[in-house]
Enzyme design. Structure first.
Site, PDB file in Angstrom:
ATOM      1  N   HIS A  65       0.740  -1.061   0.723  1.00 36.65           N
ATOM      2  CA  HIS A  65      -0.064  -0.311  -0.294  1.00 36.65           C
ATOM      3  C   HIS A  65       1.017   1.209  -0.081  1.00 36.65           C
ATOM      4  CE1 HIS A  65      -3.639   2.142   1.700  1.00 36.65           C
ATOM      5  NE2 HIS A  65      -2.738   3.138   0.796  1.00 36.65           N
ATOM      6  N   PHE A 115      -2.012   5.596  -8.651  1.00 36.61           N
ATOM      7  CA  PHE A 115      -1.548   5.593  -6.862  1.00 36.61           C
ATOM      8  C   PHE A 115      -0.935   5.453  -6.826  1.00 36.61           C
ATOM      9  CE2 PHE A 115      -1.693   1.279  -4.560  1.00 36.61           C
ATOM     10  CZ  PHE A 115      -1.536   1.757  -3.394  1.00 36.61           C
ATOM     11  N   HIS A 118      -0.482   9.506  -6.086  1.00 39.46           N
ATOM     12  CA  HIS A 118      -0.840   9.658  -4.799  1.00 39.46           C
ATOM     13  C   HIS A 118      -0.200   9.551  -3.630  1.00 39.46           C
ATOM     14  CE1 HIS A 118      -3.287   9.811  -2.043  1.00 39.46           C
ATOM     15  NE2 HIS A 118      -3.067   8.847  -1.465  1.00 39.46           N
ATOM     16  N   GLU A 119       0.702   8.275  -3.646  1.00 36.35           N
ATOM     17  CA  GLU A 119       1.663   7.443  -2.885  1.00 36.35           C
ATOM     18  C   GLU A 119       2.289   8.088  -2.913  1.00 36.35           C
ATOM     19  OE1 GLU A 119       0.667   4.820  -0.219  1.00 36.35           O
ATOM     20  OE2 GLU A 119      -0.712   5.398  -1.220  1.00 36.35           O
ATOM     21  N   HIS A 123       2.978  10.885   0.270  1.00 37.48           N
ATOM     22  CA  HIS A 123       3.474  10.949   1.320  1.00 37.48           C
ATOM     23  C   HIS A 123       5.163  11.216   0.970  1.00 37.48           C
ATOM     24  CE1 HIS A 123       0.131   8.349   3.727  1.00 37.48           C
ATOM     25  NE2 HIS A 123      -0.690   8.104   2.658  1.00 37.48           N
TER      26      HIS A 123
END
Length: 230
Positions: A65, A115, A118-119, A123
């Site tokens: 994730h 995805f 976004h990560e 982060h």
């Protein structure tokens, strides 16, 4: 008595002030990382369902994730550097491994770019004092190779076959298999069953070594959880 400021004095002070305001951008501002893997069968076995990426159905294994900078008090930084957007071309030689280990199951089907973006943006940009964009994804893939959650569970007789297992037994199996105490979160299937969903492990602030977690996320799991097929 008055004060006389020379141009050199003014210039030095301007530089010092600029540096003081600039330092937080580059300084490390977190205490550890959460390294989070999830079980795709649980992601898909909900009322929301899922969509396989354009490369096809992922293998039946825990998937990445993300790698998330965190503080010891349980809070975390996010979206730290808008000037450093995700650039897929920087990780072109990692894409094949990322498609296997870090796929998106969100609908509609995609090439995973949204995805991964976004990560990184949420982060990864908060870890730039330690990891640049390429290193962020490469390091996360390496952590995945070191922490084989599925193998640890199956060695203890815990299999993704739709059966229910004691949460304590799952935790003990991971502790025995990879020598780390995990944080565990669950989701709920269409029938309201608690499902094994995400496994949290902790990594030191240099992203070099697994460590005992300073704090765990709140567990939302029942005492017995389903481990669905995928």
């Amino acid at each position: 008595m008055g004060f006389f400021f020379t141009p050199r004095f003014v210039l030095i002070n301007v530089i010092v002030i600029f540096q003081c305001f600039s330092l937080p951008t580059f300084a490390q501002d977190f205490d550890f990382f959460y390294f989070v893997q999830n079980w795709p069968g649980s992601y898909c076995d909900t009322e929301r369902s899922c969509c396989y990426p354009r490369t096809g159905k992922p293998s039946a294994d825990f998937k990445i994730h993300g790698l998330w900078p965190n503080y010891n008090d349980g809070t975390y930084p996010s979206n730290c550097d808008p000037s450093s957007p995700f650039d897929r071309t920087q990780i072109s030689d990692l894409v094949s491994s990322m498609e296997k280990n870090w796929p998106s199951l969100a609908c509609p089907s995609s090439d995973n770019t949204k995805f991964w973006s976004h990560e990184w943006n949420k982060h990864g940009t908060c870890s730039e004092s330690v990891l640049d964009q390429y290193e962020y994804f490469e390091t996360t893939l390496n952590l995945k190779a070191q922490a084989n959650i599925l193998q640890a569970l199956q060695t203890a007789g815990i299999n993704p076959d739709g059966s229910h297992y004691s949460l304590d037994k799952i935790k003990s199996a991971i502790e025995e298999g990879i020598k780390l105490t995990p944080g565990i979160s669950c989701n709920v299937d269409g029938s309201g069953n608690s499902q094994l969903y995400e496994i949290y492990l902790c990594v030191d602030s240099s992203a070099s070594n697994f460590i005992d977690c300073p704090v765990f996320p709140n567990s939302n799991c029942a005492s017995s959880v389903e481990f669905p097929k995928f």
